[in-house]
Design a protein around this motif. Structure first.
Motif, mmCIF file in Angstrom:
data_model
loop_
_atom_site.group_PDB
_atom_site.id
_atom_site.type_symbol
_atom_site.label_atom_id
_atom_site.label_comp_id
_atom_site.label_asym_id
_atom_site.label_seq_id
_atom_site.Cartn_x
_atom_site.Cartn_y
_atom_site.Cartn_z
ATOM 1 N N PHE A 278 0.851 -1.203 0.000
ATOM 2 C CA PHE A 278 0.000 0.000 0.000
ATOM 3 C C PHE A 278 0.883 1.248 0.000
ATOM 4 C CE2 PHE A 278 -3.525 -2.604 0.538
ATOM 5 C CZ PHE A 278 -3.445 -3.412 1.675
ATOM 6 N N ASP A 279 0.597 2.173 -0.865
ATOM 7 C CA ASP A 279 1.313 3.448 -0.874
ATOM 8 C C ASP A 279 0.664 4.360 0.164
ATOM 9 O OD1 ASP A 279 2.496 5.896 -1.329
ATOM 10 O OD2 ASP A 279 2.324 5.794 -3.497
ATOM 11 N N THR A 360 -10.256 2.873 -5.702
ATOM 12 C CA THR A 360 -8.800 2.876 -5.829
ATOM 13 C C THR A 360 -8.397 2.012 -7.019
ATOM 14 O OG1 THR A 360 -6.717 2.498 -4.632
ATOM 15 C CG2 THR A 360 -8.472 0.900 -4.264
ATOM 16 N N GLU A 361 -7.089 1.802 -7.190
ATOM 17 C CA GLU A 361 -6.589 0.935 -8.265
ATOM 18 C C GLU A 361 -5.659 -0.112 -7.670
ATOM 19 O OE1 GLU A 361 -6.399 3.381 -12.392
ATOM 20 O OE2 GLU A 361 -4.822 3.845 -10.951
ATOM 21 N N LEU A 362 -5.655 -1.267 -8.285
ATOM 22 C CA LEU A 362 -4.780 -2.342 -7.842
ATOM 23 C C LEU A 362 -4.067 -2.883 -9.069
ATOM 24 C CD1 LEU A 362 -5.663 -5.147 -5.336
ATOM 25 C CD2 LEU A 362 -4.514 -5.715 -7.454
ATOM 26 N N HIS A 402 4.245 7.244 -7.501
ATOM 27 C CA HIS A 402 3.072 7.338 -6.614
ATOM 28 C C HIS A 402 1.775 7.425 -7.394
ATOM 29 C CE1 HIS A 402 5.717 7.658 -3.176
ATOM 30 N NE2 HIS A 402 6.403 8.568 -3.837
ATOM 31 N N LYS A 403 1.735 6.720 -8.529
ATOM 32 C CA LYS A 403 0.505 6.706 -9.311
ATOM 33 C C LYS A 403 -0.182 5.339 -9.221
ATOM 34 C CE LYS A 403 2.082 10.107 -12.643
ATOM 35 N NZ LYS A 403 2.690 10.344 -13.930
ATOM 36 N N MET A 404 0.371 4.432 -8.412
ATOM 37 C CA MET A 404 -0.245 3.113 -8.263
ATOM 38 C C MET A 404 -0.401 2.851 -6.773
ATOM 39 S SD MET A 404 -1.702 0.659 -9.551
ATOM 40 C CE MET A 404 -1.470 1.164 -11.267
ATOM 41 N N PRO A 405 -1.583 3.080 -6.225
ATOM 42 C CA PRO A 405 -1.749 3.029 -4.765
ATOM 43 C C PRO A 405 -1.604 1.630 -4.160
ATOM 44 C CG PRO A 405 -3.862 3.447 -5.843
ATOM 45 C CD PRO A 405 -2.822 3.513 -6.902
#
Lengths: 507, 308
Positions: A278-279, A360-362, A402-405
């Motif tokens: 997780f970011d 969100t995105e995974l 920081h574009k992929m949480p």
């Protein structure tokens, strides 16, 4: 149709029928053909970063130190003894009477030449992590060397027993990495007799392999590594006897292969771990992830036991740590275990101010069914994650920006049996640190650089406890590797994902 | 004819230039090439240093012109993965792909032409319907699926042919059938329609009235005239076959350009990807140009239509 045409056709059909393909010998000529879907870009052990390159390296070259995969004990291979002079100097006594495949005798010059070359960044070694801990090597006498470290690095023995192999110094300086790749020369149990880039590597047993080697003496006379990119083709070759051994068989196909009477299928655990990262930085694309309650909720939302049972397969186990459990320093003591509790997860989300969840995105680059299952679990607690399935390199770039949480990813630690190769890769403020916790960083730096095992263990424990308490990751499981091979072959898999064909034999 | 040829050549060059533009920009826009070169453990500073070193921080049109200049001189750069000159890699793999392409198209002709002739001789009969079914299946069935079926039956069950590799001519049989079957339908249909037209011509009626054997009428007179457009089509189908080699070479572990393309895409090895796209496009453009010129030479009406 004329008579001539009929005769011609009949003859052609007969020719095809009679001229059957030569059967691969295998057991009858004591050879073994193993196949994989990736070819190393170079056979030179320091200039490729694929597992297949590591496997070939362990058969063709030797290490100074050997780690017994069964006991974890370090034994002398090209070295006979070693000692720490200080926390940055390791002195080794070298074995006498060892010869390289080209007849050159092994001595301290080879260790010094090899390590002084590969430790220099300008020489372009691909896996810098394997060599950048060395400042260089110094010859003390013909059979005594000292390796100088840039900083205290207790995992040095692990690297000397793993990826850091020894080359014939004079030959390597003459031919360079390109020449070593085209015509490899080592001192290992097998020597390369034919290398066709992108196609195969043929090896024969080294009849002059030194008798005191802790590896033992190989029994199979010929090894051939073949590149077969498609898994179905590999399976077809295995079933028809064209190859004797394949790996990375998916669980569903493994079940079918296990019913073939001429084949054996074995699942072995590996050091590879699967997890969600997780970011939680200020720059994260999903601000909700900055709240540890949200991250804990996500940990509780997933039934990891069910995932492992149905999607990961036999040989795997659920993990709670940001490292592989058997690695030195990796302890589960005090680590938070998040059980499957979607009700509690929803309560935590509500407490954090997200009663209706969030979007969100995974990302994932492999194991798509697993990623989709996790998304399903998240959806059940109101968190809607869009799946971004893409290449590893693309995900890495996005995550660093920081574009992929949330990332689903795996890490094999380069088979290094030390927590410095796993947890420290992601929590010491490197480009891949998506949490930037200064306490964790400081504990890990202490653990990575102390030569006192007790100090190392204590600080790894503190770091791992905090990582799990803060739920920076959602650790899922270790990954098994499924091997399929001829039933007549005696083969034992190990957790470091290095098949040891020098131990294999035909029964 | 000369004017027609010049116009077609100019068009071919324009197509080649467009393909180079598209392949260049698509690769640059699909990922950060500096990060791909730097590798997984590179820091942001490392990546920026590489970006500057290779000139990736220049405007894209400038990068394109620089790349085009090198390409025209035969310098495709070095492979990021294999760390060797790209041209050498491509040339090394070319014989396998060319062999596969040639054998595949020969198979397509060997299957498509006789089927087309037989279908034309018995129009609307069961033979004609069978030929049509073969054609439809060939067009509809994915090549990787067909290849795996061949492996299963000819390789595993019957053990008639080797499954993977490229050591002997026998290794090319299954891949050639897989790839050639895809090109067969077009050849079969064109042969069939050409034969139907030829068989209804006056000169055929005259030949039969003169008492020539039926086989000679069909083979020497009708087929010879009907096959002419098929020759031109075959050139175009060869282009398709070369493009389809990516999947087939991967399935059958043939170490050709197709498999190199697959590896390069997976490894983000963009210099190789660009070189292969350009090479295969160039082949296809040359083959299409040859087909156009051949057709125009054989049928002057085509030159008039195109304003030559």
């Amino acid at each position: 149709m004329t008579r001539f045409a009929r005769l011609t056709l009949a003859f052609a059909a007969l020719a095809i029928l009679l001229a059957s393909p030569p059967a691969h010998a295998g057991k009858s000529d004591n050879s073994l053909v193993f196949a994989s879907d990736v070819v190393p870009e170079s056979i030179d052990a320091y200039f490729n970063n694929v597992r297949e390159g590591v496997v070939i390296a362990h058969h063709v070259w030797s290490n100074l130190i050997y780690r017994d995969p069964k006991t974890g004990e370090y034994k002398g291979e090209l070295a006979t003894a070693w000692r720490w002079i200080d926390d940055k100097t390791l002195e080794l006594d070298l074995r006498q009477g060892v010869k390289f495949h080209n007849g050159d005798g092994f001595s301290a010059d080879d260790v010094v030449t090899t390590f002084n070359f590969v430790s220099k960044p300008e020489n372009g070694v691909v896996t810098q992590q394997n060599v950048n801990w060395m400042a260089g090597a110094e010859k003390i006498s013909d059979y005594k060397v000292r390796i100088h470290l840039k900083a205290p690095f207790p995992a040095a023995l692990e690297y000397l027993a793993g990826p850091d192999v020894i080359y014939p110094g004079a030959y390597y300086m003459k031919v360079g990495p390109k020449g070593m790749s085209e015509h490899p020369v080592g001192s290992g149990p097998y020597k390369v007799v034919d290398y066709q880039p992108g196609k195969l590597v043929s090896m024969v047993r080294n009849k002059d392999y030194f008798k005191d080697s802790p590896l033992g003496q190989p029994t199979i006379d010929k090894l051939e590594f073949r590149l077969i990119p498609d898994l179905n083709t590999q399976i077809a070759e295995l079933m028809s006897g064209g190859v004797d051994w394949i790996w990375r068989v998916p669980p569903d196909q493994a079940k079918q292969l296990a019913t073939v009477p001429t084949l054996a299928v074995t699942a072995g655990e590996t050091m590879r771990i699967g997890y969600l990262a997780f970011d939680s930085t200020d720059e994260t694309a999903t601000p909700a992830l900055k709240d540890p309650r949200v991250r804990r909720a996500l940990n509780m939302a997933v039934d990891r036991d069910a995932l492992v049972k149905s999607l990961v397969g036999e040989g795997a186990r659920v993990i709670d740590t940001a490292c592989f459990p058997a690695q030195f320093g990796c302890t589960t003591e005090g680590v938070t275990h998040y059980g499957y509790d979607p009700k509690k997860a929803k309560e935590l989300l509500a407490e954090a101010g997200f009663p209706n969840g969030f979007e969100t995105e995974l990302s994932a680059y492999r194991d798509r069914p697993l990623a989709e299952a996790i998304i399903g679990y998240f959806r059940a607690i109101g968190v809607k994650a869009d799946l971004r399935f893409m290449q590893y390199a693309a995900i890495r770039d996005l995550a660093r920006a920081h574009k992929m949480p949330i990332q689903y990813t795996t890490w094999g630690s380069f088979s290094i049996n030390d927590a410095s190769a796993s947890v420290s890769s992601f929590f010491t403020f490197s480009a891949d640190d998506l949490n930037r916790d200064p306490e964790v960083r400081d504990w890990l730096k202490l653990a990575d650089t102390s030569t006192d095992p007790a100090v190392r263990k204590e600080n790894y424990k503190k770091a791992l406890d905090r990582i799990s308490d803060q739920a920076y990751w959602l650790p899922i499981s270790s990954w098994p590797l499924i091997y399929a091979y001829s039933k007549d072959l005696s083969f034992t898999p190990y957790t470091d994902e290095i098949p040891r064909f020098w131990q294999a034999k035909w029964q | 004819m000369f004017t027609f040829a010049v116009k077609r050549l100019a068009l071919a060059l324009l197509v080649a230039l467009t393909v180079s533009l598209i392949s260049f920009f698509l690769v640059r826009l699909s990922s950060d090439v500096a990060a791909a070169i730097a590798g997984p453990s590179a820091t942001a500073a490392d990546i920026e240093a590489i970006r500057h070193h290779y000139g990736f921080d220049r405007p894209l049109p400038v990068q394109y012109l620089d790349w085009l200049g090198h390409t025209l001189r035969g310098d495709f750069g070095d492979s990021l993965y294999f760390r060797k000159p790209v041209l050498g890699l491509v040339v090394e793999r070319m014989p396998v792909t060319m062999t596969l392409g040639a054998v595949s198209i020969l198979f397509a002709i060997a299957l498509g032409v006789p089927l087309g002739v037989v279908a034309a001789l018995r129009p609307n009969s069961w033979i004609d319907r069978l030929a049509l079914a073969v054609s439809v299946i060939g067009q509809a069935m994915p090549s990787f699926w067909f290849g795996l079926l061949l492996i299963l039956y000819l390789g595993v069950t019957l053990r008639l042919l080797p499954i993977s590799g490229s050591d002997t001519w026998r290794h090319f049989v299954m891949p050639a059938i897989t790839l050639g079957y895809y090109a067969t339908p077009a050849i079969m249909r064109l042969t069939r329609s050409g034969m139907l037209e030829a068989l209804s011509a006056d000169y055929i009626r005259t030949a039969r009235a003169k008492g020539l054997r039926y086989g000679k009428v069909v083979g020497k007179h009708a087929l010879r005239n009907a096959i002419i457009p098929v020759v031109a089509l075959t050139a175009v189908q060869l282009g398709f076959v070369l493009g389809g080699s990516v999947v087939v070479e991967t399935i059958f572990a043939l170490n050709g350009m197709g498999y190199l393309a697959y590896q390069s895409i997976v490894q983000n090895d963009f210099p190789v990807v660009q070189a292969i796209v350009l090479t295969l496009s160039a082949f296809y453009i040359v083959l299409t140009l040859a087909a156009d010129l051949l057709n125009a030479w054989l049928d002057p009406r085509l030159r008039a239509v195109s304003g030559a």
